[in-house]
Scaffold this motif. Structure first.
Motif, PDB file in Angstrom:
ATOM      1  N   LEU A  13     -28.435   3.700 -29.090  1.00 26.99           N
ATOM      2  CA  LEU A  13     -29.385   4.077 -28.050  1.00 26.99           C
ATOM      3  C   LEU A  13     -30.617   3.188 -28.096  1.00 26.99           C
ATOM      4  O   LEU A  13     -31.174   2.814 -27.076  1.00 26.99           O
ATOM      5  N   ILE A  14     -31.021   2.831 -29.316  1.00 30.99           N
ATOM      6  CA  ILE A  14     -32.161   1.928 -29.444  1.00 30.99           C
ATOM      7  C   ILE A  14     -31.812   0.577 -28.838  1.00 30.99           C
ATOM      8  O   ILE A  14     -32.601  -0.038 -28.122  1.00 30.99           O
ATOM      9  N   SER A  15     -30.589   0.128 -29.088  1.00 33.06           N
ATOM     10  CA  SER A  15     -30.166  -1.175 -28.580  1.00 33.06           C
ATOM     11  C   SER A  15     -30.138  -1.208 -27.059  1.00 33.06           C
ATOM     12  O   SER A  15     -30.601  -2.173 -26.436  1.00 33.06           O
ATOM     13  N   VAL A  16     -29.598  -0.164 -26.447  1.00 38.47           N
ATOM     14  CA  VAL A  16     -29.411  -0.204 -25.001  1.00 38.47           C
ATOM     15  C   VAL A  16     -30.691   0.078 -24.224  1.00 38.47           C
ATOM     16  O   VAL A  16     -30.715  -0.040 -23.012  1.00 38.47           O
ATOM     17  N   VAL A  17     -31.760   0.429 -24.941  1.00 32.16           N
ATOM     18  CA  VAL A  17     -33.038   0.594 -24.262  1.00 32.16           C
ATOM     19  C   VAL A  17     -33.451  -0.722 -23.601  1.00 32.16           C
ATOM     20  O   VAL A  17     -34.241  -0.750 -22.682  1.00 32.16           O
ATOM     21  N   PHE A  18     -32.864  -1.823 -24.047  1.00 30.48           N
ATOM     22  CA  PHE A  18     -33.252  -3.136 -23.532  1.00 30.48           C
ATOM     23  C   PHE A  18     -32.237  -3.703 -22.545  1.00 30.48           C
ATOM     24  O   PHE A  18     -32.325  -4.852 -22.146  1.00 30.48           O
ATOM     25  N   THR A  19     -31.251  -2.924 -22.177  1.00 25.02           N
ATOM     26  CA  THR A  19     -30.248  -3.419 -21.248  1.00 25.02           C
ATOM     27  C   THR A  19     -30.215  -2.512 -20.027  1.00 25.02           C
ATOM     28  O   THR A  19     -31.024  -1.616 -19.895  1.00 25.02           O
ATOM     29  N   SER A  20     -29.265  -2.731 -19.126  1.00 26.62           N
ATOM     30  CA  SER A  20     -29.286  -1.962 -17.882  1.00 26.62           C
ATOM     31  C   SER A  20     -27.984  -1.237 -17.581  1.00 26.62           C
ATOM     32  O   SER A  20     -27.932  -0.475 -16.640  1.00 26.62           O
ATOM     33  N   CYS A  21     -26.961  -1.471 -18.362  1.00 26.87           N
ATOM     34  CA  CYS A  21     -25.685  -0.833 -18.065  1.00 26.87           C
ATOM     35  C   CYS A  21     -24.857  -0.710 -19.342  1.00 26.87           C
ATOM     36  O   CYS A  21     -24.641  -1.697 -20.041  1.00 26.87           O
ATOM     37  N   ALA A  44     -21.153  -2.347 -23.776  1.00 19.95           N
ATOM     38  CA  ALA A  44     -22.304  -2.888 -23.033  1.00 19.95           C
ATOM     39  C   ALA A  44     -21.990  -4.298 -22.559  1.00 19.95           C
ATOM     40  O   ALA A  44     -22.890  -5.124 -22.396  1.00 19.95           O
ATOM     41  N   SER A  45     -20.703  -4.561 -22.319  1.00 16.99           N
ATOM     42  CA  SER A  45     -20.271  -5.915 -21.955  1.00 16.99           C
ATOM     43  C   SER A  45     -20.870  -6.402 -20.639  1.00 16.99           C
ATOM     44  O   SER A  45     -21.078  -7.602 -20.449  1.00 16.99           O
ATOM     45  N   GLN A  46     -21.155  -5.475 -19.723  1.00 16.45           N
ATOM     46  CA  GLN A  46     -21.721  -5.883 -18.440  1.00 16.45           C
ATOM     47  C   GLN A  46     -23.148  -6.417 -18.581  1.00 16.45           C
ATOM     48  O   GLN A  46     -23.665  -7.063 -17.674  1.00 16.45           O
ATOM     49  N   ASN A 170     -27.421   3.584 -14.692  1.00 18.89           N
ATOM     50  CA  ASN A 170     -26.021   3.203 -14.476  1.00 18.89           C
ATOM     51  C   ASN A 170     -25.134   3.504 -15.680  1.00 18.89           C
ATOM     52  O   ASN A 170     -23.963   3.104 -15.692  1.00 18.89           O
ATOM     53  N   ALA A 171     -25.693   4.171 -16.674  1.00 11.24           N
ATOM     54  CA  ALA A 171     -24.915   4.481 -17.871  1.00 11.24           C
ATOM     55  C   ALA A 171     -23.966   5.650 -17.613  1.00 11.24           C
ATOM     56  O   ALA A 171     -24.307   6.591 -16.905  1.00 11.24           O
ATOM     57  N   THR A 172     -22.786   5.581 -18.207  1.00 12.54           N
ATOM     58  CA  THR A 172     -21.790   6.635 -17.997  1.00 12.54           C
ATOM     59  C   THR A 172     -21.187   7.106 -19.310  1.00 12.54           C
ATOM     60  O   THR A 172     -21.173   6.380 -20.307  1.00 12.54           O
ATOM     61  N   TYR A 173     -20.703   8.335 -19.302  1.00  7.47           N
ATOM     62  CA  TYR A 173     -19.979   8.910 -20.435  1.00  7.47           C
ATOM     63  C   TYR A 173     -18.604   9.298 -19.913  1.00  7.47           C
ATOM     64  O   TYR A 173     -18.485  10.093 -18.976  1.00  7.47           O
ATOM     65  N   MET A 200      -5.901  13.384 -18.705  1.00 11.61           N
ATOM     66  CA  MET A 200      -7.052  13.821 -17.922  1.00 11.61           C
ATOM     67  C   MET A 200      -8.229  12.904 -18.200  1.00 11.61           C
ATOM     68  O   MET A 200      -8.420  12.443 -19.331  1.00 11.61           O
ATOM     69  N   MET A 201      -9.018  12.634 -17.161  1.00 15.75           N
ATOM     70  CA  MET A 201     -10.191  11.779 -17.332  1.00 15.75           C
ATOM     71  C   MET A 201     -11.375  12.365 -16.585  1.00 15.75           C
ATOM     72  O   MET A 201     -11.224  12.977 -15.522  1.00 15.75           O
ATOM     73  N   MET A 202     -12.548  12.155 -17.154  1.00 15.63           N
ATOM     74  CA  MET A 202     -13.781  12.571 -16.501  1.00 15.63           C
ATOM     75  C   MET A 202     -14.853  11.528 -16.822  1.00 15.63           C
ATOM     76  O   MET A 202     -15.080  11.210 -17.982  1.00 15.63           O
ATOM     77  N   ARG A 203     -15.483  10.987 -15.791  1.00 10.48           N
ATOM     78  CA  ARG A 203     -16.558  10.009 -15.972  1.00 10.48           C
ATOM     79  C   ARG A 203     -17.830  10.558 -15.333  1.00 10.48           C
ATOM     80  O   ARG A 203     -17.853  10.843 -14.138  1.00 10.48           O
ATOM     81  N   LEU A 204     -18.855  10.727 -16.141  1.00 12.17           N
ATOM     82  CA  LEU A 204     -20.093  11.329 -15.678  1.00 12.17           C
ATOM     83  C   LEU A 204     -21.286  10.416 -15.951  1.00 12.17           C
ATOM     84  O   LEU A 204     -21.327   9.744 -16.982  1.00 12.17           O
ATOM     85  N   PRO A 205     -22.261  10.409 -15.055  1.00 16.43           N
ATOM     86  CA  PRO A 205     -23.509   9.679 -15.342  1.00 16.43           C
ATOM     87  C   PRO A 205     -24.200  10.344 -16.528  1.00 16.43           C
ATOM     88  O   PRO A 205     -24.297  11.581 -16.581  1.00 16.43           O
ATOM     89  N   ILE A 206     -24.658   9.561 -17.468  1.00 21.30           N
ATOM     90  CA  ILE A 206     -25.322  10.126 -18.639  1.00 21.30           C
ATOM     91  C   ILE A 206     -26.573  10.901 -18.238  1.00 21.30           C
ATOM     92  O   ILE A 206     -26.918  11.908 -18.863  1.00 21.30           O
ATOM     93  N   THR A 207     -27.245  10.462 -17.184  1.00 23.55           N
ATOM     94  CA  THR A 207     -28.444  11.184 -16.731  1.00 23.55           C
ATOM     95  C   THR A 207     -28.097  12.600 -16.275  1.00 23.55           C
ATOM     96  O   THR A 207     -28.903  13.519 -16.436  1.00 23.55           O
TER      97      THR A 207
END
Length: 224
Positions: A13-21, A44-46, A170-173, A200-207
């Motif tokens: 989480l600390i790392s992705v504070v500096f990225t966008s997706c 975080a490849s994008q 744009n983050a997803t879980y 079964m699959m479910m993709r949700l915005p982390i927000t």
């Protein structure tokens, strides 16, 4: 959103504070006898180009940037602890700093093995509370993914600066479940059942998860 990757999730989480997706993927394969395997992926490849640049800095916006060595150390710690856990075997992991993808997985004899490991990590972090992510009743073939929403999560999130909050836009879980038998019913209607009815699959915005708008909790009845 607690799971058996408490330590690695915190540092990522600390790392992705500096990225966008970024995306977190939870995959569980459950067999008829209650055994199975779990794989967690941080992707975080994008945003790999931006992350590569940020990793060269000591800090950004007041946050300390973790080194590759520190991230690898956290993954190694989890792998070491997993290998010592009861009912856990075939522990695997990858750390790809070219694409910024990290994976951690293992096999389990029963889902309670994952719960016990998660609880031990939670206790070592001196966090209060009882930890339980999964349930599987072998007789009734009922599988449950637990998730208890904590209002404090939203409160803490709202203390972040606007620029830091935007990181999660744009983050997803994503959760993916695979079974040996067909699914007859499930409680979370945001989940999508495959044509075979065995996945079964479910993709949700982390927000949405942070704000309590969506939940990964699900009760899944398998055919007997």
């Amino acid at each position: 959103m607690r799971n058996f990757t408490v330590r690695i999730f915190l540092i990522l989480l600390i790392s992705v504070v500096f990225t966008s997706c970024f995306e977190i993927i939870e995959e569980v394969t459950l067999h008829e006898n209650g055994s199975g395997k779990i794989l967690l992926t941080f992707n975080a490849s994008q945003s790999k180009s931006k992350l590569a640049s940020v990793m060269l800095l000591d800090s950004v916006q007041g946050y300390k940037v973790p080194s590759k060595a520190a991230i690898t150390e956290e993954v190694t710690y989890l792998v070491k602890e997993l290998k010592k856990a009861n009912g856990i075997s075939n522990v695997t992991y990858t750390v790809d700093y070219d694409s910024y993808i990290i994976t951690l997985g293992c096999n389990f004899k029963q889902v309670d093995n994952i719960n016990s490991f998660s609880q031990s990590l939670w206790d070592k972090q001196r966090m209060k509370g009882t930890f339980k992510s999964y349930d599987f009743n072998l007789a009734s073939k009922l599988f449950k993914r637990h998730f208890a929403y904590a209002p404090k999560l939203k409160k803490d999130f709202n203390t972040l600066k606007s620029a830091d909050k935007a990181v999660f836009n744009n983050a997803t879980y994503t959760v993916i479940y695979r079974f040996d038998t067909e699914v007859s019913t499930y409680s979370n209607q945001q989940a999508k059942l495959s044509k075979s009815k065995k996945a079964m699959m479910m993709r949700l915005p982390i927000t949405h998860i942070i704000n309590g708008e969506s939940s990964i909790e699900n009760t899944i009845q398998l055919t007997k």
